[in-house]
Design a protein around this motif. Structure first.
Motif, mmCIF file in Angstrom:
data_model
loop_
_atom_site.group_PDB
_atom_site.id
_atom_site.type_symbol
_atom_site.label_atom_id
_atom_site.label_comp_id
_atom_site.label_asym_id
_atom_site.label_seq_id
_atom_site.Cartn_x
_atom_site.Cartn_y
_atom_site.Cartn_z
ATOM 1 N N ALA A 11 0.805 -1.042 -0.100
ATOM 2 C CA ALA A 11 0.081 0.133 0.047
ATOM 3 C C ALA A 11 0.840 1.335 0.001
ATOM 4 O O ALA A 11 0.592 2.370 -0.865
ATOM 5 N N GLU A 31 9.626 3.567 6.437
ATOM 6 C CA GLU A 31 9.595 1.921 6.852
ATOM 7 C C GLU A 31 10.331 1.678 7.784
ATOM 8 O O GLU A 31 11.800 2.028 7.871
ATOM 9 N N ARG A 39 4.172 -7.387 4.509
ATOM 10 C CA ARG A 39 3.661 -8.834 4.161
ATOM 11 C C ARG A 39 3.880 -9.445 3.251
ATOM 12 O O ARG A 39 3.729 -10.353 2.996
ATOM 13 N N ALA A 56 -0.475 -14.912 -5.095
ATOM 14 C CA ALA A 56 -1.679 -15.130 -6.283
ATOM 15 C C ALA A 56 -2.481 -13.921 -6.347
ATOM 16 O O ALA A 56 -2.600 -13.069 -5.349
ATOM 17 N N VAL A 224 8.205 5.378 12.583
ATOM 18 C CA VAL A 224 7.559 6.540 13.199
ATOM 19 C C VAL A 224 7.014 6.490 14.312
ATOM 20 O O VAL A 224 6.317 5.482 14.307
ATOM 21 N N GLN A 256 -1.843 -1.043 14.132
ATOM 22 C CA GLN A 256 -0.461 -0.166 14.152
ATOM 23 C C GLN A 256 -0.852 1.079 14.162
ATOM 24 O O GLN A 256 -0.279 2.021 14.696
ATOM 25 N N ASP A 405 -4.609 -3.081 3.518
ATOM 26 C CA ASP A 405 -5.684 -4.209 3.314
ATOM 27 C C ASP A 405 -6.503 -4.114 4.433
ATOM 28 O O ASP A 405 -7.571 -4.948 4.497
ATOM 29 N N ALA A 414 -4.163 -8.517 -0.975
ATOM 30 C CA ALA A 414 -3.568 -7.289 -1.597
ATOM 31 C C ALA A 414 -4.097 -6.517 -2.443
ATOM 32 O O ALA A 414 -3.492 -5.259 -2.569
HETATM 33 C C1 LIG Z 1 0.389 -16.132 4.410
HETATM 34 C C2 LIG Z 1 -0.289 -15.203 3.498
HETATM 35 C C3 LIG Z 1 -0.837 -15.402 2.311
HETATM 36 C C4 LIG Z 1 -1.202 -14.204 1.466
HETATM 37 N N1 LIG Z 1 -1.550 -14.508 0.278
HETATM 38 C C5 LIG Z 1 -2.016 -13.765 -0.501
HETATM 39 C C6 LIG Z 1 -2.357 -13.860 -1.762
HETATM 40 O O1 LIG Z 1 -2.063 -14.906 -2.339
HETATM 41 N N2 LIG Z 1 -2.760 -12.951 -2.629
HETATM 42 C C7 LIG Z 1 -2.749 -11.435 -2.205
HETATM 43 O O2 LIG Z 1 -3.519 -10.672 -2.836
HETATM 44 N N3 LIG Z 1 -2.667 -11.244 -0.813
HETATM 45 C C8 LIG Z 1 -2.122 -12.348 -0.091
HETATM 46 N N4 LIG Z 1 -1.919 -12.039 1.237
HETATM 47 C C9 LIG Z 1 -2.149 -10.687 1.786
HETATM 48 C C10 LIG Z 1 -0.872 -9.695 1.081
HETATM 49 O O3 LIG Z 1 0.397 -10.148 1.682
HETATM 50 C C11 LIG Z 1 -1.486 -8.634 2.225
HETATM 51 O O4 LIG Z 1 -2.812 -8.118 2.038
HETATM 52 C C12 LIG Z 1 -0.459 -7.247 1.704
HETATM 53 O O5 LIG Z 1 0.811 -7.626 1.674
HETATM 54 C C13 LIG Z 1 -0.608 -6.134 2.775
HETATM 55 O O6 LIG Z 1 -0.033 -4.933 2.189
HETATM 56 P P1 LIG Z 1 -0.001 -3.614 3.100
HETATM 57 O O7 LIG Z 1 0.763 -2.591 2.526
HETATM 58 O O8 LIG Z 1 -1.565 -3.220 3.321
HETATM 59 O O9 LIG Z 1 0.570 -3.854 4.681
HETATM 60 P P2 LIG Z 1 1.845 -4.492 5.141
HETATM 61 O O10 LIG Z 1 2.543 -5.143 4.340
HETATM 62 O O11 LIG Z 1 1.567 -4.737 6.490
HETATM 63 O O12 LIG Z 1 2.968 -2.842 5.145
HETATM 64 C C14 LIG Z 1 2.663 -2.156 6.294
HETATM 65 C C15 LIG Z 1 4.341 -1.703 6.463
HETATM 66 O O13 LIG Z 1 4.490 -0.536 7.383
HETATM 67 C C16 LIG Z 1 5.669 -0.676 8.164
HETATM 68 N N5 LIG Z 1 5.176 -0.048 9.439
HETATM 69 C C17 LIG Z 1 4.316 -0.295 10.320
HETATM 70 N N6 LIG Z 1 4.370 0.348 11.338
HETATM 71 C C18 LIG Z 1 5.392 1.495 11.015
HETATM 72 C C19 LIG Z 1 6.012 2.854 11.776
HETATM 73 N N7 LIG Z 1 5.372 3.186 12.834
HETATM 74 N N8 LIG Z 1 6.844 3.647 10.982
HETATM 75 C C20 LIG Z 1 7.140 2.937 9.967
HETATM 76 N N9 LIG Z 1 6.854 1.783 9.152
HETATM 77 C C21 LIG Z 1 6.082 1.167 9.869
HETATM 78 C C22 LIG Z 1 5.769 -2.509 8.322
HETATM 79 O O14 LIG Z 1 6.966 -2.598 8.608
HETATM 80 C C23 LIG Z 1 5.119 -2.705 6.973
HETATM 81 O O15 LIG Z 1 6.300 -2.784 6.095
HETATM 82 C C24 LIG Z 1 -1.408 -13.155 1.915
HETATM 83 C C25 LIG Z 1 -0.559 -12.761 3.438
HETATM 84 C C26 LIG Z 1 -0.226 -13.711 4.191
HETATM 85 C C27 LIG Z 1 0.133 -13.355 5.430
#
Ligand SMILES: Cc1cc2nc3c(=O)[nH]c(=O)nc-3n(C[C@H](O)[C@H](O)[C@H](O)COP(=O)(O)OP(=O)(O)OC[C@H]3O[C@@H](n4cnc5c(N)ncnc54)[C@H](O)[C@@H]3O)c2cc1C
Length: 442
Positions: A11, A31, A39, A56, A224, A256, A405, A414
Motif C-alpha cells: 500500500a 519504513e 507482508r 496469487a 515513526v 498499528q 488491506d 493485496a
Molecule cells: C500467508 C499469507 C498469504 C497471503 N496470500 C496472498 C495472496 O495469495 N494474494 C494476495 O493478494 N494477498 C495475499 N496475502 C495478503 C497480502 O500479503 C497483504 O494483503 C498485503 O501484503 C498487505 O499490504 P499492506 O501494505 O496493506 O500492509 P503491510 O504489508 O503490513 O505493510 C505495512 C508496512 O508498514 C511498516 N510499518 C508499520 N508501522 C510502522 C511505523 N510506525 N513506521 C514505519 N513503518 C511502519 C511495516 O513494517 C510494513 O512494512 C497473504 C498474506 C499472508 C500473510
C-alpha cells in the motif's frame, strides 16, 4: 505539498509511486524494517524465492494491479494456475474445484441436480440479480436458501478459500461483499494467476518510480514513533529525525495506526476501529530439493479447512533446477479462552497439515531444503466480516489519509492494499493540483 507515507508495504509503495508522478509533491516514505514489501516481503534462501504473503492474484484481468500496470507502466509476467488441477478433497474423495462451468460439470462433490442449482447461482451472481447481496451475511442467506446441504457447504468453502477464513467466519461475511467479489471473479478470464518472480517484481518497480522522480526519499529502518500538529503542519518523529509535513498517509495495519495515534488529539476518531479482528492463518512453506509428486496445483481439504499450493507448478522461477515449492495454509479460529487452548489448537492444525503433506506428497520430509512455519501470519489486518469495520481512506473531520488491506477499497487481501492506496494518492494529488491546503489540524 510535502507528504509523508508511513509504511513501505504494497500500500505505502503504491501510494508513494503514484504521488511521485505529481511535480508539485515531494515526500518521504518511512519504513521501520530493513526491507520494503511488508507482508509481501520476498527473500531468497538456498536458491528458493520465498514470499511472506503469497503472490496469487485473483481475477487478474479485472484486478487493480492491471490498472496500475497501465497507469504506472509496470511490467510483469504472470501465469494462470491450471484450473483443471485445482482440487477439493472431501471424505477422501478428490474432485475438481468448481471454478468454472467445465469443472462444475466434472465435480463429484455435487449431484447433477445440485450442479444445476449451483450453476444457476453463478449465473445470478454474474448477471447481478442474486438475492445474496440483500442479506446481511452469507449465513443469513444460507439459512433462508432452500438449497441442499452440499450446495450450502460449497458456498461456505469457496468463501473460506478466497478470504482465508474458517467456516464460522465465512458465514459472517456480508452478502454484498460476497456477491461483488464473485461477480468479479466469475466474470474473469484469468481467475487465479501468479505474478512470475513474486511480489518483489512489483515492489522493485514501485520503488524505482519513487527514486527516479528525484522528489522522494526512502527512510529505511526509521519507524515513526510520534506525531503532533504544530504551526499548521504535522511533525513526525523517528529515532533519527523530526520532520514536518503538509499531510500524512498511513499505510500500515489498522492496529498499528491505532497504536501510533494513541494519546494524540486524533485518538477518538479511531475508536470505532479499535475492536477489529485481523485474518490470521498458519503458513507452512517447504522448499524441496526435488519434485516429489505433482498430482495437482492446489488441493483444498474441505474437512479440515486447509490447503496446499504447489507454487512452483505455476511459478517455476521460484525454485532451483528440479526443486519444488509447496505452501500449506490453515485457516484459524480466534476464539479461545486460554493460551493453553490456543496452543493445543495450533498443534492440532500443524499435525493435520503435515498429514495432508504425507498423503499427497510422500517423501516430502526427506527432500526438505528450506522450511518456514508461521503459526500466526496476518493475511488481512481487518477481517471483512459483519461486526468489523474497514477503515475509510478518509475519515470525516480528520486530516489524514489511510490505505492498506484493512481499509475500504476494491477486492480483498493485496488488492485492497493496492486499491485503497491508489484512491488515497488520487485524492491527495487532486488536492495538490488544486493547490488546496489539505490541512484540517486539531
Ligand atoms: C500467508 C499469507 C498469504 C497471503 N496470500 C496472498 C495472496 O495469495 N494474494 C494476495 O493478494 N494477498 C495475499 N496475502 C495478503 C497480502 O500479503 C497483504 O494483503 C498485503 O501484503 C498487505 O499490504 P499492506 O501494505 O496493506 O500492509 P503491510 O504489508 O503490513 O505493510 C505495512 C508496512 O508498514 C511498516 N510499518 C508499520 N508501522 C510502522 C511505523 N510506525 N513506521 C514505519 N513503518 C511502519 C511495516 O513494517 C510494513 O512494512 C497473504 C498474506 C499472508 C500473510
Amino acid at each position: 505539498m510535502k507528504i509523508a507515507v508511513i509504511g513501505g508495504g504494497l500500500a505505502g509503495l503504491t501510494a508513494a509511486a503514484y504521488l511521485s508522478e505529481q511535480p508539485t509533491v515531494t515526500g518521504v516514505l518511512f519504513e521501520r524494517s530493513p526491507q520494503l514489501g511488508g507482508r509481501a516481503f520476498t527473500y531468497e534462501k538456498a536458491g528458493f524465492t520465498l514470499n511472506y504473503g503469497a503472490h496469487a492474484v485473483y481475477g487478474l484481468d479485472r484486478h487493480t494491479i492491471s490498472v496500475m500496470e497501465k497507469e504506472l507502466q509496470l511490467s510483469f509476467g504472470s501465469r494462470q494456475v491450471d484450473k483443471r488441477k485445482v482440487m477439493y478433497e472431501k471424505h477422501d474423495q478428490l474432485s475438481p474445484a468448481p471454478l468454472d462451468f467445465v469443472n462444475l460439470m466434472k465435480t463429484d462433490i455435487l449431484s447433477p441436480r445440485q450442479k444445476m442449482r449451483f450453476a444457476a447461482e453463478i449465473t445470478a451472481i454474474i448477471t447481478n440479480i442474486h438475492q445474496l447481496k440483500h442479506y446481511p451475511t452469507l449465513g443469513h442467506y444460507l439459512a433462508d436458501s432452500e438449497a441442499d446441504e452440499n450446495v450450502k457447504e460449497l458456498w461456505e468453502h469457496l468463501v473460506c478459500s478466497n478470504f482465508f477464513i474458517t467456516p464460522e467466519d465465512a458465514r459472517k461475511v456480508p452478502g454484498h461483499v460476497i456477491s461483488k467479489y464473485y461477480h468479479n471473479l466469475f466474470l474473469s478470464q484469468r481467475p487465479v494467476n501468479y505474478i512470475l518472480g513474486s511480489w518483489a517484481v512489483i515492489t522493485n518497480q514501485l520503488k524505482s518510480k519513487m527514486e527516479q522522480s528525484g522528489r522522494w526519499e526512502l527512510a529505511m529502518q526509521e519507524g515513526v514513533d510520534g506525531i503532533r500538529y504544530e504551526g499548521g503542519r504535522y511533525v513526525l518523529t523517528t529515532k533519527l529525525r523530526e520532520e514536518s509535513f503538509d499531510n500524512i498517509v498511513f499505510a500500515m495495519p489498522v492496529q498499528q495506526i491505532i497504536k501510533l495515534l494513541n494519546d494524540t488529539p486524533w485518538e477518538p476518531f479511531m475508536t470505532p476501529y479499535a475492536n477489529n479482528k485481523a485474518t490470521e492463518v498458519m503458513v507452512y512453506d517447504v522448499g524441496l530439493s526435488q519434485v516429489v509428486a505433482r498430482p495437482f496445483s492446489y488441493i483444498s481439504d474441505m474437512n479440515n479447512k486447509l490447503f496446499i499450493t504447489d507454487v512452483s507448478a505455476t511459478d517455476h522461477t521460484l525454485v532451483p533446477e528440479g526443486g519444488q515449492l509447496l505452501q500449506g495454509v490453515a485457516y484459524l479460529s480466534d476464539d479461545f479462552d486460554t493460551e493453553q487452548e490456543r496452543k493445543a489448537y495450533l498443534d492440532e492444525r500443524t499435525a493435520r497439515m503435515e498429514a495432508l503433506f504425507d498423503k499427497h506428497y510422500p517423501g516430502w520430509r526427506d527432500a526438505i531444503a528450506v522450511k518456514r512455519v508461521s503459526k500466526k501470519a496476518m493475511v488481512q489486518s481487518v477481517k471483512n466480516i459483519a461486526g468489523n469495520k474497514l477503515l475509510p481512506v478518509r475519515i470525516e473531520n480528520m486530516p489524514f489519509y489511510f490505505c492498506g488491506d484493512g481499509c475500504q477499497g476494491k477486492g480483498e487481501l493485496a488488492e485492497r492494499a493496492f486499491s485503497s492506496a491508489r484512491d488515497a494518492a488520487a485524492k491527495l494529488a487532486s488536492a495538490a493540483r488544486a493547490g488546496l491546503p489539505e490541512l484540517v489540524g486539531i
